[in-house]
Design an enzyme around this catalytic site. Structure first.
Site, PDB file in Angstrom:
ATOM      1  N   GLU A   1      -5.815   2.395  -6.724  1.00 58.06           N
ATOM      2  CA  GLU A   1      -6.107   3.507  -5.831  1.00 58.06           C
ATOM      3  C   GLU A   1      -7.495   4.108  -5.982  1.00 58.06           C
ATOM      4  OE1 GLU A   1      -1.814   5.255  -4.905  1.00 58.06           O
ATOM      5  OE2 GLU A   1      -2.035   4.702  -6.994  1.00 58.06           O
TER       6      GLU A   1
ATOM      7  N   PHE B   1       0.810  -1.233   0.000  1.00 58.01           N
ATOM      8  CA  PHE B   1       0.000   0.000   0.000  1.00 58.01           C
ATOM      9  C   PHE B   1       0.836   1.272   0.000  1.00 58.01           C
ATOM     10  CE2 PHE B   1      -2.139  -3.350   2.543  1.00 58.01           C
ATOM     11  CZ  PHE B   1      -3.057  -3.729   1.584  1.00 58.01           C
TER      12      PHE B   1
ATOM     13  N   GLY C   1       0.139  -8.244  -4.224  1.00 59.72           N
ATOM     14  CA  GLY C   1      -1.155  -8.839  -3.900  1.00 59.72           C
ATOM     15  C   GLY C   1      -2.217  -8.407  -4.887  1.00 59.72           C
ATOM     16  N   THR C   2      -1.814  -7.535  -5.806  1.00 56.46           N
ATOM     17  CA  THR C   2      -2.751  -6.924  -6.738  1.00 56.46           C
ATOM     18  C   THR C   2      -3.124  -7.844  -7.888  1.00 56.46           C
ATOM     19  OG1 THR C   2      -0.738  -5.957  -7.612  1.00 56.46           O
ATOM     20  CG2 THR C   2      -2.110  -4.544  -6.280  1.00 56.46           C
TER      21      THR C   2
HETATM   22 MO1  MOS Z   1       1.031   3.247  -3.888  1.00 59.43          MO
HETATM   23  S1  MOS Z   1       0.760   4.560  -2.304  1.00 59.43           S
HETATM   24  O1  MOS Z   1       1.805   4.157  -5.077  1.00 59.43           O
HETATM   25  O2  MOS Z   1       1.855   1.895  -3.330  1.00 59.43           O
END
Ligand code: MOS
Length: 739
Positions: free
Chosen positions: A706, A242, A468-469
């Site tokens: 985001e 994150f 994890g994305t």
């Molecule tokens: Mo994100 S805050 O660019 O990992």
């Protein structure tokens, strides 16, 4: 075969490895003869270390060394500046540099022992005497010291447009309020850890929890004066980050320092409490002044932010760009100032600045809609913009209106009564609120390599990360689709600094940047396959150019005459048993400069507020997202769900509480730092709105990391107002503020 291509909800290719424990995270690698380092953190927020007594720790059999500023080796970086890729302007924190304490919980010693338990026990025996000096950690009481930084990390606030002061003074309707956002800390499941392995030839292999292995590689290379090619950083799996892994954290530096000095392998992992000892979403106060005409046209916007930073770096984020991104208004004036405090430098955290700024703006917009007596969605539509007012450029695509339409319909917004406290059910006050948000869709330069072996297996690689994305999965899908191969034949490699160059995994730009490089490298491979195919006897491709050939279902064929085809396997086998290898680097197209690109969201929420107890439950939530092409609706949906859940936390729970007498964040564990649990989460709906964009990047995807979070908290604040008639302008909305 086609069900696994882009646009389809493919399962995670690493799913099995993750649920079986085969996937290893930084701290989990079995390294022979491993030493364990435990960090001792400062008890004060500001001052000097008078003395450190490590003798009791060193007396224990099995304790190998205790490193402090007194015996740390004098490496090159400690006398020079090093900016990592995510560093704000200033001078980065240098562990064990000298006896100065710059923030509470600063690392002051590293105890290294043969076992973790021993190191942890010995760390308790290290006696540090401090000479404390008065510290400042309170943003509110230091606001008079706010300054305009010499340099901004993100682009500086835009110049004023029109005359916001006059327009505001003359406006028929006005909202002028202050909004406070507290500090938040990243709490990924996986805590930061590094294993540094020293080799006889002076080279190092490092396992690190990081969002960019090449950033760690460069950092270590510079800090310790090791040639870059002698440092290999590996990070195949990351248990959430994150933003906490955008900058190399101090455990990496300390593990390498100890490994080099002791000529051993050393692991340093941080505890959950220590995860609160570096970087956070900065506490920020904002002032919004909106002026509108009686017809509901926004005539003036003034948005001023003051945020905390450290004494050594000027961190800032995009807090005040949102009026220009989201609304049509001729008179706009914004500012972003800083107050330096005795804390660690704030750190990008999921939608940095977007979460903070959208909260204030979208609540103020709701307040204005109520002053005007116009439905909040209607008011937003009245002030819709098709151009980015900050940049004066058209959007490459913007389907926000469609987000409004589909989101409102799914939610049932038209049945809403405008009046606060008008939708009661027994003791429960029901509130419906909405907000919208945006996040920039950027493409960065990235490189990729593709190796196609004679057995038909394709391996594509890039030094990016999967935090994890779903990077492994999505990149495999892009490669499989471009090459016309089944997903099972494709392997994507990442998280190794020796792989082709990658930007940090962040900013929601990985799919657009790395994905575009993957597509390009596959196209280069296709050219090679065509060359091979031309060599075949009676080849239908003898006179074909690359643009005449298509790849699908494991075959290559003439687009105009699909019957003229061969299997891709046949083509690669022409290369005399050797694999075909292609490399490519993809830069953003120049035409992008003529446009502005953002993803958009519209969120609708329902809350139930207990009139007697002041408890808030988010009972329903619909987020409609326009983010270009959705490469994988399954992993993509998870991104938006994660952002939605986090938004509930931001609205109702999350708050790192500083005790200003101690200058220390006090609720530094998951017992006292509250995040939503399953019982807090009810109906959560995600809609992906169709959006075509051929400008944003070659694959048309805008990124989803985001955009899912930004509009959630303000929608909840607005729903709580609708339920209760009470406007909360300071997050989180806790019972005490409601009762
Ligand atoms: Mo994100 S805050 O660019 O990992």
């Amino acid at each position: 075969m086609k069900e696994n291509y882009t646009g389809k909800p493919a399962n995670r290719v690493d799913g099995r490895a993750k649920v079986t424990g085969e996937a290893k995270y930084a701290a989990e690698f079995n390294v022979p003869n491993l030493l364990h380092g435990v960090v001792v953190n400062s008890a004060i927020a500001k001052g000097t270390i008078k003395s450190i007594d490590t003798s009791a720790a060193l007396q224990l059999a099995g304790v190998v060394q205790v490193f402090t500023h007194e015996n740390r080796p004098g490496y090159t970086w400690l006398d020079s500046h090093y900016m990592d890729e995510d560093a704000p302007p200033g001078s980065p924190f240098r562990p064990f540099y000298n006896n100065q304490i710059l923030f509470s919980m600063q690392p002051v010693a590293l105890v290294v022992a043969e076992s973790f338990e021993l190191a942890r026990y010995a760390a308790l025996l290290v006696k540090v005497e401090y000479e404390a000096q008065p510290h400042e950690t309170d943003l509110e009481s230091n606001l008079p010291r706010a300054y305009t930084p010499k340099k901004y990390k993100s682009p500086p606030p835009t110049d004023p447009r029109g005359d916001a002061d006059t327009a505001f003074a003359q406006a028929t309707f006005k909202v002028e309020e202050a909004y406070a956002h507290p500090a938040h800390h990243h709490n990924p499941m996986e805590m930061h850890a590094s294993i540094a392995i020293w080799h006889e030839d002076g080279k190092m292999t490092i396992y690190d929890k990081i969002q960019g292995v090449q950033n760690s590689q460069k950092y270590i290379s510079t800090a310790f004066g090791i040639p870059q090619e002698d440092v290999q950083v590996l990070s195949p799996f990351v248990g959430g980050a994150f933003g906490s892994g955008l900058r190399p954290q101090y455990q990496l530096f300390l593990a390498v320092l100890a490994a080099r000095e002791l000529k051993r392998a050393v692991k340093v992992g941080l505890t959950r409490q220590q995860m609160f000892s570096f970087g956070h979403r900065p506490a920020t106060v904002q002032r919004l002044a909106l002026g509108a005409s009686a017809e509901g046209e926004l005539e003036a916007v003034k948005h001023d932010a003051i945020a905390e930073t450290s004494r050594f770096e000027d961190y800032n984020e995009d807090v005040v760009i949102w009026p220009g991104v989201l609304y049509d208004c001729e008179n706009v004036k914004v500012s972003h100032q800083l107050v330096d405090l005795d804390v660690f430098t704030p750190l990008d955290m999921r939608a940095p600045g977007g979460v903070t700024g959208t909260f204030a703006l979208e609540v103020a917009i709701d307040e204005m809609a109520y002053q005007l007596g116009i439905d909040p969605l209607e008011f937003r539509l009245k002030n819709y913009t098709n151009t980015d007012q900050n940049k004066g450029k058209p959007y490459s695509s913007k389907e926000l209106k469609e987000c409004y339409r589909q989101g409102a319909e799914r939610f049932g917004w038209s049945k809403r009564k405008m009046e606060p406290r008008s939708m009661k059910e027994g003791h429960q006050l029901i509130g419906w609120g909405m907000a919208n948000g945006a996040w920039e869709a950027k493409q960065q330069e990235a490189a990729a390599k593709a190796v196609f072996s004679p057995d038909g297996k394709l391996t594509v690689s890039c030094a990016t990360a999967d935090i994890g994305t779903g990077t492994y999965t999505v990149m495999s899908q892009i490669a499989a689709e471009t090459m016309g191969l089944p997903l099972e034949e494709v392997t994507f490699k990442l998280g190794d600094s020796t792989l082709p160059k990658s930007p940090l995994e962040g900013g929601s730009w990985t799919v657009s940047s790395v994905g575009s490089a993957v597509k390009l490298v596959c196209e280069k491979l296709q050219e090679q396959l065509l060359e091979q195919a031309r060599k075949m006897e009676n080849s239908p491709f003898k006179d074909a150019n690359p643009e005449d050939v298509s790849f699908a279902e494991g075959r290559m064929f003439l687009t105009q005459a699909p019957a003229q085809s061969i299997s891709i396997l046949e083509a690669v086998q022409q290369n005399e048993g050797q694999p075909l290898v292609a490399e490519a680097s993809q830069k953003p197209d120049k035409n992008q400069k003529n446009y502005s690109s953002y993803s958009h969201s519209a969120t609708f929420v329902e809350v139930m507020v207990d009139e007697d107890l002041g408890t808030v439950k988010v009972t329903r939530m619909v987020s409609a997202i326009a983010a270009g092409r959705i490469i994988n609706p399954k992993t993509g949906r998870s991104q938006i769900l994660g952002g939605s859940v986090w938004g509930i936390g931001a609205a109702l729970q999350e708050h790192t509480v500083m005790d200003h007498r101690l200058g220390r964040f006090m609720n530094h564990d998951l017992d006292k730092y509250h995040v939503p649990v399953s019982a807090d989460i009810h109906e959560t709906d995600v809609i992906f709105v169709e959006e075509k964009d051929e400008i944003v990047n070659p694959i048309g995807a805008k990124g989803l990391g985001e955009i899912g979070i930004v509009s959630i908290a303000p929608a909840i604040v607005n729903a709580v107002f609708h339920a209760t008639g009470k406007r909360i302008r300071e997050l989180p909305i806790t019972l005490d503020k409601l009762l």
